[in-house]
Scaffold this motif. Structure first.
Motif, PDB file in Angstrom:
ATOM      1  N   GLN A 239       0.888  -1.554  -0.417  1.00  0.00           N
ATOM      2  CA  GLN A 239       0.024  -0.386   0.554  1.00  0.00           C
ATOM      3  C   GLN A 239       1.037   0.831  -0.015  1.00  0.00           C
ATOM      4  N   LYS A 240       2.317   1.427   0.356  1.00  0.00           N
ATOM      5  CA  LYS A 240       2.767   1.932   0.054  1.00  0.00           C
ATOM      6  C   LYS A 240       3.437   3.229  -1.002  1.00  0.00           C
ATOM      7  N   THR A 241       2.690   4.541  -0.163  1.00  0.00           N
ATOM      8  CA  THR A 241       3.032   5.501  -1.657  1.00  0.00           C
ATOM      9  C   THR A 241       4.574   6.394  -1.534  1.00  0.00           C
ATOM     10  N   GLU A 242       4.840   6.674  -2.041  1.00  0.00           N
ATOM     11  CA  GLU A 242       5.770   7.429  -1.946  1.00  0.00           C
ATOM     12  C   GLU A 242       5.868   8.027  -3.032  1.00  0.00           C
ATOM     13  N   GLN A 243       6.612   9.506  -3.336  1.00  0.00           N
ATOM     14  CA  GLN A 243       7.409  10.801  -4.390  1.00  0.00           C
ATOM     15  C   GLN A 243       8.267   9.683  -5.827  1.00  0.00           C
ATOM     16  N   VAL A 244       8.304   9.574  -6.749  1.00  0.00           N
ATOM     17  CA  VAL A 244       9.212   8.332  -7.271  1.00  0.00           C
ATOM     18  C   VAL A 244      10.207   9.249  -7.954  1.00  0.00           C
ATOM     19  N   VAL A 245      11.381   9.354  -8.139  1.00  0.00           N
ATOM     20  CA  VAL A 245      12.293   9.758  -9.518  1.00  0.00           C
ATOM     21  C   VAL A 245      11.992   9.347 -10.619  1.00  0.00           C
ATOM     22  N   LEU A 246      11.749   9.419 -11.309  1.00  0.00           N
ATOM     23  CA  LEU A 246      11.584   8.086 -12.491  1.00  0.00           C
ATOM     24  C   LEU A 246      12.910   8.140 -12.811  1.00  0.00           C
ATOM     25  N   LYS A 247      13.565   9.010 -13.557  1.00  0.00           N
ATOM     26  CA  LYS A 247      14.297   8.941 -13.944  1.00  0.00           C
ATOM     27  C   LYS A 247      15.818   8.617 -13.093  1.00  0.00           C
TER      28      LYS A 247
ATOM     29  N   PRO B 211       9.118  12.768 -15.307  1.00  0.00           N
ATOM     30  CA  PRO B 211       8.660  13.780 -13.737  1.00  0.00           C
ATOM     31  C   PRO B 211       8.656  12.759 -12.286  1.00  0.00           C
ATOM     32  N   ILE B 212       8.655  13.169 -11.669  1.00  0.00           N
ATOM     33  CA  ILE B 212       8.590  13.087 -10.235  1.00  0.00           C
ATOM     34  C   ILE B 212       6.817  12.340 -10.288  1.00  0.00           C
ATOM     35  N   VAL B 213       6.616  11.007 -10.374  1.00  0.00           N
ATOM     36  CA  VAL B 213       4.992  10.742  -9.706  1.00  0.00           C
ATOM     37  C   VAL B 213       5.505  10.195  -8.149  1.00  0.00           C
ATOM     38  N   THR B 214       3.767   9.450  -7.859  1.00  0.00           N
ATOM     39  CA  THR B 214       3.838   9.125  -6.574  1.00  0.00           C
ATOM     40  C   THR B 214       3.189   7.645  -7.326  1.00  0.00           C
ATOM     41  N   GLY B 215       3.352   7.000  -6.182  1.00  0.00           N
ATOM     42  CA  GLY B 215       2.578   5.736  -5.927  1.00  0.00           C
ATOM     43  C   GLY B 215       3.891   4.710  -5.671  1.00  0.00           C
ATOM     44  N   ASN B 216       3.469   3.437  -6.005  1.00  0.00           N
ATOM     45  CA  ASN B 216       4.256   2.361  -4.602  1.00  0.00           C
ATOM     46  C   ASN B 216       5.671   2.327  -6.059  1.00  0.00           C
ATOM     47  N   VAL B 217       6.501   2.230  -5.593  1.00  0.00           N
ATOM     48  CA  VAL B 217       8.221   1.999  -6.423  1.00  0.00           C
ATOM     49  C   VAL B 217       8.403   1.305  -7.159  1.00  0.00           C
TER      50      VAL B 217
ATOM     51  N   HIS C 134      -2.880   2.471 -10.055  1.00  0.00           N
ATOM     52  CA  HIS C 134      -2.796   3.729  -9.807  1.00  0.00           C
ATOM     53  C   HIS C 134      -3.524   4.830 -10.572  1.00  0.00           C
ATOM     54  N   ASP C 135      -4.415   4.619 -10.798  1.00  0.00           N
ATOM     55  CA  ASP C 135      -5.545   5.127 -11.663  1.00  0.00           C
ATOM     56  C   ASP C 135      -5.477   5.576 -12.804  1.00  0.00           C
ATOM     57  N   GLY C 136      -4.705   4.822 -13.694  1.00  0.00           N
ATOM     58  CA  GLY C 136      -4.275   5.480 -14.691  1.00  0.00           C
ATOM     59  C   GLY C 136      -4.083   4.518 -15.574  1.00  0.00           C
ATOM     60  N   LYS C 137      -3.891   4.772 -16.831  1.00  0.00           N
ATOM     61  CA  LYS C 137      -3.724   3.895 -17.731  1.00  0.00           C
ATOM     62  C   LYS C 137      -2.542   4.035 -19.036  1.00  0.00           C
ATOM     63  N   ILE C 138      -3.110   2.649 -19.872  1.00  0.00           N
ATOM     64  CA  ILE C 138      -1.775   2.002 -20.431  1.00  0.00           C
ATOM     65  C   ILE C 138      -2.033   1.772 -22.249  1.00  0.00           C
ATOM     66  N   TRP C 139      -1.358   1.966 -23.025  1.00  0.00           N
ATOM     67  CA  TRP C 139      -1.882   1.239 -24.382  1.00  0.00           C
ATOM     68  C   TRP C 139      -0.919   1.793 -25.408  1.00  0.00           C
ATOM     69  N   VAL C 140      -0.956   1.213 -26.308  1.00  0.00           N
ATOM     70  CA  VAL C 140       0.426   0.376 -26.926  1.00  0.00           C
ATOM     71  C   VAL C 140      -0.456   0.868 -28.788  1.00  0.00           C
ATOM     72  N   GLU C 141       0.595   2.299 -29.430  1.00  0.00           N
ATOM     73  CA  GLU C 141       1.050   2.429 -30.930  1.00  0.00           C
ATOM     74  C   GLU C 141       1.969   1.845 -31.422  1.00  0.00           C
ATOM     75  N   THR C 142       1.809   0.641 -32.534  1.00  0.00           N
ATOM     76  CA  THR C 142       2.521   0.037 -33.294  1.00  0.00           C
ATOM     77  C   THR C 142       1.570  -0.702 -34.207  1.00  0.00           C
ATOM     78  N   GLU C 143       2.937  -0.677 -35.303  1.00  0.00           N
ATOM     79  CA  GLU C 143       3.225  -1.750 -36.425  1.00  0.00           C
ATOM     80  C   GLU C 143       3.844  -2.385 -37.006  1.00  0.00           C
ATOM     81  N   PRO C 144       4.006  -3.936 -37.119  1.00  0.00           N
ATOM     82  CA  PRO C 144       4.707  -4.581 -37.698  1.00  0.00           C
ATOM     83  C   PRO C 144       5.534  -4.193 -39.051  1.00  0.00           C
TER      84      PRO C 144
END
Ligand code: ADP
Length: 520
Positions: free
Chosen positions: A371-379, A406-412, A498-508
């Motif tokens: 459950q632990k969330t923190e500021q995560v420095v993505l880089k 960015p820095i995002v909030t969530g579980n590392v 994390h209440d987000g969304k993921i999708w892909v754009e792709t072509e062979p």
């Protein structure tokens, strides 16, 4: 050819009952009708009179005298043969119904007046005598002069206008006294209805007229009928009877208003009832939804629990199998022939793949457990991941381009799983003969970030871009690309938890771009 004769301009007053008998019959009427005074009685006078009416007018006579008609006044002209064969024109007017149900009327000879369109003062005076005591306003209105040529006393009693007032107002009587809202319809009535009335017609009109003394408006209901015609047959004056209907009108208005309010209230009530019904339905749906949600959560929880426990419990025996097989291969190889060794190596390989599936399933079920969330420095997180993947990155010659993140909030730990899977897929699904290149960058939006992970790999048919996020969905054989088909399912679970969304754009052959939307 019979001649019209004018006997006298006497206006004869009479009353008649429902049985079409005269209840009041003056000598002068007998004279006017030229009936034999010896044999004529009030009871038979009308049928005698009818016998001498011009045959073409006979039908009209019968319906005129039947006092069924409740429209007063009604006026009609009949051609009539005197006993000497000469013909005259008589105008009869049904003026009003009396309290006892009998009808008061007049008849006068208009043989000459009908064609000269002349109204005789004497007639008006006599009319006045007859209508003086009526509570209704009785008037004769000259359409050409646009003024009253006669009105009885009730005009004064009801509205306060004396004969002198009427004379002084002249053609301004209506403009000055009729309610401005009603004036246009009254004037239109005078110009386009009244002149074209036929004998026997009568019309009704309601309008408001000002009470001279009080300054208030009185509702009048008028019934009007032709009184005289010109040589073209156009009405030149009308006789009218008007009654004060203010109290009826006010009562009707009050009832109308009440009805209107009632209707409006009913409509509002119906709307409220509908809303209440809707609200009830929505409440019920919400309750059902909550219940299903609860059930679903419970089932998901049980499922995750099950996956977690089984994969955890499977790890141990799998490790043991691997250990013992390792021992057999290393320490008892003298006892094995080549075929037996080959079998054991195959079992070891399958066991390793099984261990990987169990490991990945455990990872999947672990997502969201912490459950632990923190500021995560993505880089920083990406640099750590790259260290873990150092060997495979170097071997494959992959170039990683990390732009500003960015820095995002969530579980590392969850974010680590997410990016590790995406980067290792970028390396894994590379194109033969081309150095893999993976770019990580971010776009800032008003309330969220979009993080893009793109590669220049083999890409895929976009029709699979939904399916690949489901567990065990692979587009390739294990022999071509190793894997369990769980990596992207883990990614989706991390992002959605994390209440987000993921999708892909792709072509062979054109590479893939994975988009991750994360709230700020
Ligand atoms: P795995 O990689 O273990 O098969 P994943 O869940 O990570 O499982 O991926 C599911 C499938 O999606 C893969 O089998 C592969 O066909 C396809 N895929 C994933 N990432 C990429 C990528 N970067 N380029 C091309 N195909 C990909």
């Amino acid at each position: 050819m019979p001649q019209y004769v004018t006997k006298s301009l006497t206006i004869c007053r009479w009353t008649i009952n429902r049985a079409q008998e005269f209840t009041e019959l003056h000598q002068d009427l007998l004279q006017l009708f030229d009936l034999d005074p010896e044999t004529t009685t009030p009871e038979n006078a009308l049928s005698r009179f009818s016998d001498q009416v011009h045959p073409a007018d006979k039908k009209d006579v019968l319906s005129f005298w039947s006092i069924k008609a409740d429209r007063f006044p009604t006026s009609q002209v009949f051609r009539y043969f005197r006993r000497d064969g000469t013909m005259m024109c008589l105008r009869s007017i049904l003026i009003m119904k009396l309290d006892n149900g009998n009808v008061l009327g007049t008849t006068h000879d208009i043989s000459e007046a009908r064609f000269q369109a002349k109204e005789n003062e004497k007639i008006k005076l006599q009319l006045e005598k007859i209508t003086k005591t009526s509570p209704s306003i009785i008037y004769v209105y000259d359409l050409k002069l646009q003024q009253n040529s006669y009105a009885n006393r009730s005009l004064f009693d009801v509205l306060g206008y004396s004969q002198e007032d009427v004379a002084a107002l002249g053609d301004q009587l209506f403009p000055a006294t009729i309610h401005p809202d009603d004036l246009p319809s009254v004037l239109a009535h005078h110009s386009s209805v009244l002149p074209y009335l036929q004998e026997g017609d009568s019309v009704r009109l309601e309008y408001r007229m000002k009470n001279k003394k009080l300054g208030t408006y009185v509702w009048l209901k008028s019934t009007e009928a032709p009184y005289s015609f010109d040589e073209n047959g156009e009405v030149t004056s009308i006789i009218g009877i008007a009654e004060d209907v203010t109290s009826e009108k006010e009562a009707a208005n009050a009832v109308f208003q009440l009805n209107k309010e009632l209707r409006e209230k009913n409509e509002a009530l119906e709307k409220i009832q509908l809303l209440l019904k809707d609200a009830e339905a929505v409440k019920k749906l919400n309750r059902e939804l909550k219940l299903s949600e609860k059930k679903l959560n419970l089932m998901n929880q049980e499922m995750e629990e099950f996956v977690y426990i089984t994969s955890h419990d499977l790890s141990e025996p799998l490790r043991t199998v691997s250990n013992y097989l390792g021992l057999i291969i290393n320490e008892k190889q003298d006892l094995l022939d080549t075929e037996a060794k080959d079998f054991i190596l195959r079992v070891l390989g399958a066991n390793e793949r099984m261990k990987q599936v169990v490991h990945d399933l455990l990872s999947l079920s672990r997502v969201g457990r912490e459950q632990k969330t923190e500021q995560v420095v993505l880089k920083d997180l990406i640099y750590e991941i790259l260290q873990d993947l150092d060997q495979v990155i170097k071997e494959s010659g992959t170039v990683i381009d990390i732009q500003s993140l960015p820095i995002v909030t969530g579980n590392v730990s969850d974010f680590r799983r997410l990016f590790q899977n995406l980067i290792s897929n970028g390396v894994k699904y590379r194109k033969q003969g081309i150095s893999p290149r993976i770019v990580l960058r971010a776009e800032e939006k008003r309330d969220h970030w979009i993080i893009l992970v793109s590669d220049n790999g083999i890409g895929m048919d976009p029709k699979h871009s939904e399916k690949i996020f489901q567990p065990f969905q692979r587009l390739h054989l294990s022999s071509a690309y190793e894997g369990t088909g769980i990596g992207l399912a883990i990614c989706r679970k991390v992002v959605e938890s994390h209440d987000g969304k993921i999708w892909v754009e792709t072509e062979p052959d054109k590479g893939s771009i994975f988009y991750i939307k994360l709230l700020k």
